[in-house]
Design a protein around this motif. Sequence first.
Motif, PDB file in Angstrom:
ATOM      1  N   VAL A  85       0.832  -1.200   0.000  1.00 10.21           N
ATOM      2  CA  VAL A  85       0.000   0.000   0.000  1.00 10.21           C
ATOM      3  C   VAL A  85       0.871   1.256   0.000  1.00 10.21           C
ATOM      4  CG1 VAL A  85      -1.699   1.318   1.329  1.00 10.21           C
ATOM      5  CG2 VAL A  85      -1.934  -1.165   1.099  1.00 10.21           C
ATOM      6  N   ALA A  86       1.973   1.223   0.762  1.00 10.05           N
ATOM      7  CA  ALA A  86       2.875   2.381   0.791  1.00 10.05           C
ATOM      8  C   ALA A  86       3.449   2.659  -0.601  1.00 10.05           C
ATOM      9  CB  ALA A  86       4.005   2.135   1.787  1.00 10.05           C
ATOM     10  N   GLN A  87       3.773   1.590  -1.342  1.00  6.32           N
ATOM     11  CA  GLN A  87       4.278   1.777  -2.700  1.00  6.32           C
ATOM     12  C   GLN A  87       3.211   2.382  -3.612  1.00  6.32           C
ATOM     13  OE1 GLN A  87       7.361   1.315  -4.051  1.00  6.32           O
ATOM     14  NE2 GLN A  87       8.074   0.971  -1.966  1.00  6.32           N
ATOM     15  N   LEU A  88       1.964   1.970  -3.431  1.00  5.48           N
ATOM     16  CA  LEU A  88       0.875   2.553  -4.216  1.00  5.48           C
ATOM     17  C   LEU A  88       0.717   4.040  -3.913  1.00  5.48           C
ATOM     18  CD1 LEU A  88      -1.859  -0.246  -3.988  1.00  5.48           C
ATOM     19  CD2 LEU A  88      -0.374   0.288  -5.932  1.00  5.48           C
ATOM     20  N   VAL A  89       0.903   4.410  -2.651  1.00  7.48           N
ATOM     21  CA  VAL A  89       0.840   5.830  -2.278  1.00  7.48           C
ATOM     22  C   VAL A  89       1.950   6.610  -2.980  1.00  7.48           C
ATOM     23  CG1 VAL A  89       1.135   7.457  -0.364  1.00  7.48           C
ATOM     24  CG2 VAL A  89      -0.296   5.424  -0.075  1.00  7.48           C
ATOM     25  N   LEU A  90       3.162   6.053  -3.012  1.00  9.31           N
ATOM     26  CA  LEU A  90       4.275   6.721  -3.686  1.00  9.31           C
ATOM     27  C   LEU A  90       3.982   6.910  -5.170  1.00  9.31           C
ATOM     28  CD1 LEU A  90       7.450   5.076  -2.102  1.00  9.31           C
ATOM     29  CD2 LEU A  90       6.547   7.370  -1.698  1.00  9.31           C
ATOM     30  N   ALA A 124      11.420   6.909   0.010  1.00  8.63           N
ATOM     31  CA  ALA A 124      10.246   7.766   0.217  1.00  8.63           C
ATOM     32  C   ALA A 124      10.530   9.200  -0.194  1.00  8.63           C
ATOM     33  CB  ALA A 124       9.813   7.708   1.671  1.00  8.63           C
ATOM     34  N   GLN A 125      11.365   9.384  -1.213  1.00  6.48           N
ATOM     35  CA  GLN A 125      11.724  10.722  -1.664  1.00  6.48           C
ATOM     36  C   GLN A 125      11.715  10.808  -3.189  1.00  6.48           C
ATOM     37  OE1 GLN A 125      15.596  11.609   0.051  1.00  6.48           O
ATOM     38  NE2 GLN A 125      14.648  12.799   1.688  1.00  6.48           N
ATOM     39  N   PHE A 126      11.348  11.985  -3.672  1.00  6.56           N
ATOM     40  CA  PHE A 126      11.446  12.294  -5.093  1.00  6.56           C
ATOM     41  C   PHE A 126      12.456  13.430  -5.270  1.00  6.56           C
ATOM     42  CE2 PHE A 126       7.126  10.825  -4.278  1.00  6.56           C
ATOM     43  CZ  PHE A 126       6.983   9.825  -5.233  1.00  6.56           C
ATOM     44  N   VAL A 184      25.114  19.174 -10.182  1.00  7.85           N
ATOM     45  CA  VAL A 184      23.821  18.577  -9.872  1.00  7.85           C
ATOM     46  C   VAL A 184      23.861  17.871  -8.519  1.00  7.85           C
ATOM     47  CG1 VAL A 184      22.089  16.903 -10.633  1.00  7.85           C
ATOM     48  CG2 VAL A 184      23.323  18.265 -12.308  1.00  7.85           C
ATOM     49  N   SER A 185      24.929  17.122  -8.276  1.00  6.63           N
ATOM     50  CA  SER A 185      25.039  16.390  -7.019  1.00  6.63           C
ATOM     51  C   SER A 185      25.021  17.333  -5.829  1.00  6.63           C
ATOM     52  CB  SER A 185      26.322  15.553  -7.008  1.00  6.63           C
ATOM     53  OG  SER A 185      27.460  16.376  -7.200  1.00  6.63           O
ATOM     54  N   GLU A 186      25.641  18.505  -5.960  1.00 12.25           N
ATOM     55  CA  GLU A 186      25.664  19.467  -4.859  1.00 12.25           C
ATOM     56  C   GLU A 186      24.278  20.058  -4.622  1.00 12.25           C
ATOM     57  OE1 GLU A 186      28.573  22.342  -5.903  1.00 12.25           O
ATOM     58  OE2 GLU A 186      30.283  21.092  -5.358  1.00 12.25           O
ATOM     59  N   LEU A 187      23.576  20.378  -5.712  1.00  7.87           N
ATOM     60  CA  LEU A 187      22.230  20.924  -5.581  1.00  7.87           C
ATOM     61  C   LEU A 187      21.293  19.923  -4.904  1.00  7.87           C
ATOM     62  CD1 LEU A 187      21.615  22.781  -8.974  1.00  7.87           C
ATOM     63  CD2 LEU A 187      21.552  23.793  -6.704  1.00  7.87           C
ATOM     64  N   LEU A 188      21.343  18.665  -5.362  1.00 11.82           N
ATOM     65  CA  LEU A 188      20.460  17.654  -4.805  1.00 11.82           C
ATOM     66  C   LEU A 188      20.814  17.349  -3.348  1.00 11.82           C
ATOM     67  CD1 LEU A 188      20.106  15.175  -7.813  1.00 11.82           C
ATOM     68  CD2 LEU A 188      18.373  16.734  -6.907  1.00 11.82           C
ATOM     69  N   ALA A 189      22.114  17.335  -3.041  1.00 12.03           N
ATOM     70  CA  ALA A 189      22.533  17.080  -1.662  1.00 12.03           C
ATOM     71  C   ALA A 189      22.036  18.191  -0.732  1.00 12.03           C
ATOM     72  CB  ALA A 189      24.048  16.956  -1.582  1.00 12.03           C
ATOM     73  N   LEU A 190      22.122  19.432  -1.200  1.00  8.29           N
ATOM     74  CA  LEU A 190      21.655  20.556  -0.392  1.00  8.29           C
ATOM     75  C   LEU A 190      20.143  20.497  -0.217  1.00  8.29           C
ATOM     76  CD1 LEU A 190      22.357  23.138   1.101  1.00  8.29           C
ATOM     77  CD2 LEU A 190      22.230  24.379  -1.072  1.00  8.29           C
ATOM     78  N   ALA A 191      19.423  20.175  -1.300  1.00  9.83           N
ATOM     79  CA  ALA A 191      17.965  20.058  -1.219  1.00  9.83           C
ATOM     80  C   ALA A 191      17.565  18.921  -0.277  1.00  9.83           C
ATOM     81  CB  ALA A 191      17.373  19.838  -2.610  1.00  9.83           C
ATOM     82  N   ALA A 192      18.302  17.794  -0.337  1.00  4.88           N
ATOM     83  CA  ALA A 192      18.015  16.657   0.544  1.00  4.88           C
ATOM     84  C   ALA A 192      18.254  17.017   2.006  1.00  4.88           C
ATOM     85  CB  ALA A 192      18.873  15.454   0.146  1.00  4.88           C
ATOM     86  N   GLU A 193      19.317  17.775   2.255  1.00  2.00           N
ATOM     87  CA  GLU A 193      19.615  18.205   3.626  1.00  2.00           C
ATOM     88  C   GLU A 193      18.488  19.084   4.168  1.00  2.00           C
ATOM     89  OE1 GLU A 193      22.889  21.088   5.855  1.00  2.00           O
ATOM     90  OE2 GLU A 193      23.431  20.085   3.974  1.00  2.00           O
ATOM     91  N   ARG A 194      17.991  19.985   3.330  1.00  2.22           N
ATOM     92  CA  ARG A 194      16.905  20.864   3.761  1.00  2.22           C
ATOM     93  C   ARG A 194      15.605  20.079   3.951  1.00  2.22           C
ATOM     94  NH1 ARG A 194      18.719  25.838  -0.280  1.00  2.22           N
ATOM     95  NH2 ARG A 194      20.399  26.588   1.096  1.00  2.22           N
ATOM     96  N   ALA A 195      15.366  19.086   3.098  1.00  2.00           N
ATOM     97  CA  ALA A 195      14.176  18.245   3.277  1.00  2.00           C
ATOM     98  C   ALA A 195      14.247  17.494   4.598  1.00  2.00           C
ATOM     99  CB  ALA A 195      14.046  17.266   2.107  1.00  2.00           C
ATOM    100  N   ALA A 196      15.441  17.022   4.952  1.00  2.00           N
ATOM    101  CA  ALA A 196      15.616  16.316   6.231  1.00  2.00           C
ATOM    102  C   ALA A 196      15.354  17.248   7.408  1.00  2.00           C
ATOM    103  CB  ALA A 196      17.021  15.730   6.313  1.00  2.00           C
ATOM    104  N   HIS A 197      15.832  18.492   7.311  1.00  2.00           N
ATOM    105  CA  HIS A 197      15.580  19.463   8.378  1.00  2.00           C
ATOM    106  C   HIS A 197      14.084  19.779   8.477  1.00  2.00           C
ATOM    107  CE1 HIS A 197      19.692  19.981   9.382  1.00  2.00           C
ATOM    108  NE2 HIS A 197      20.048  20.639   8.293  1.00  2.00           N
ATOM    109  N   ALA A 198      13.413  19.858   7.322  1.00  2.00           N
ATOM    110  CA  ALA A 198      11.973  20.121   7.319  1.00  2.00           C
ATOM    111  C   ALA A 198      11.214  18.995   7.999  1.00  2.00           C
ATOM    112  CB  ALA A 198      11.474  20.299   5.879  1.00  2.00           C
ATOM    113  N   SER A 199      11.629  17.767   7.747  1.00  2.00           N
ATOM    114  CA  SER A 199      10.995  16.610   8.376  1.00  2.00           C
ATOM    115  C   SER A 199      11.251  16.599   9.883  1.00  2.00           C
ATOM    116  CB  SER A 199      11.525  15.319   7.740  1.00  2.00           C
ATOM    117  OG  SER A 199      10.978  14.182   8.349  1.00  2.00           O
ATOM    118  N   ALA A 200      12.488  16.886  10.273  1.00  2.00           N
ATOM    119  CA  ALA A 200      12.836  16.890  11.692  1.00  2.00           C
ATOM    120  C   ALA A 200      12.099  17.994  12.455  1.00  2.00           C
ATOM    121  CB  ALA A 200      14.343  17.072  11.860  1.00  2.00           C
TER     122      ALA A 200
END
Length: 395
Positions: A200-205, A228-230, A284-300
């Motif tokens: 079900v979780a995969q269907l939600v994704l 669980a990330q795009f 690209v790797s730097e942009l995505l890494a920075l975006a991922a870090e901010r997403a983690a902070h948003a979740s926390a």
Amino acid sequence: MSDDGKLPRILVVDDSRMVRASIVKHIRGRFEVREEPDGEAGWEALLVDPGIELVLTDIGMPRLDGYGLLERIRASKVSRVRELPVVIISGDEDESARERALALGANGFIPKGSGSVELLATLSSLVRLAKTQSELERSRAALAQQSAVDPDSGLVTPAYLEHRGTQAVAEARRRQSDIGAMVIGVDQYDELVGRYGDHVAQLVLRKLGKLITGRIRAEDTLSQHATAQFALLSPGIDRVSSCAFALRVRSSVEKLVMAYRDERIRVTLSIGVANAVADGRQAVSELLALAAERAAHASAAGGNRVLGAAGEVDAAEIERELARQPGLDAVLRQVRAGARDEVARQLPGVIAALMPLLELIESQYQVGLPLARLQAIQDKGGDDHDDGEATRTSV
């Protein structure tokens, strides 16, 4: 025997030395055997010995019985261990014991005292099946690396996202334009899996992937970044437009209700936003890494929020920044009305609004438009400006 000439290795777990010796006698020459006296020792052997290809275990043993060992194997986070074939060999021929073993994930159940023919046939078939499944999985992984589309999510693969992003960054440098990156994470995904199951979780994704895909432009690229990330790359989009789009996606998902049986499933998103110009990142790797870090902070911080270069994105502030950007129709009316001084004060914003069109003209006809000079004028104009109404509308 395997292709490299080695015999398949089997772990035999039984507290009776005589039983282990009997099993070894039956399968000698066809399999290499590792023996352990109880489930706890068998479990430790599995963790340190990657060569084991099948487990043959008794049920009644000290420290950890066969059921407990089977449960640990199937619950392991190490795929090599979790997917091992497990055969129960027991003197208890009660039907309930067989049913319990199979329900826990056993691949076979053999009564003690069975002949060597039955034992060898069962072990050989399971080892061959395991090898075939492993080869199919490796082939599938290889094809996924070569393909632009992931067969499970229906989105582009992370490898293709990296490739496409490298091209977009090079194009952005050439055109003196911006590029936006987002990492979009599903909040409390582990709880979703625990309550409804992985299927079900995969269907939600997949539902969320389709929702986001329906809101992006043809030139944007969306991939499943992690479980669980795009990840989203958007060329030609500046900080304000990136944040505005992220807020729209977050709000849309917050209002989304998905039905499963008699329950309603709601999810929220934590989104990290990064931009090449605002954050001074080009790779690209730097942009995505920075975006991922901010997403983690948003979740926390509690989830259901968007974080950008200046911290949590404020919807009201983004609306004010968008409102400050001049509308082209209004500017043209002012020019026709002779209000040239008024228009002159708005020119940096006008340049920002026209920049995507000017870049397209230059790329198609190479007429020598001074894009770098115009970009400098725009940047010197003061406030952050995005790529204009047309860009925001296309997003």
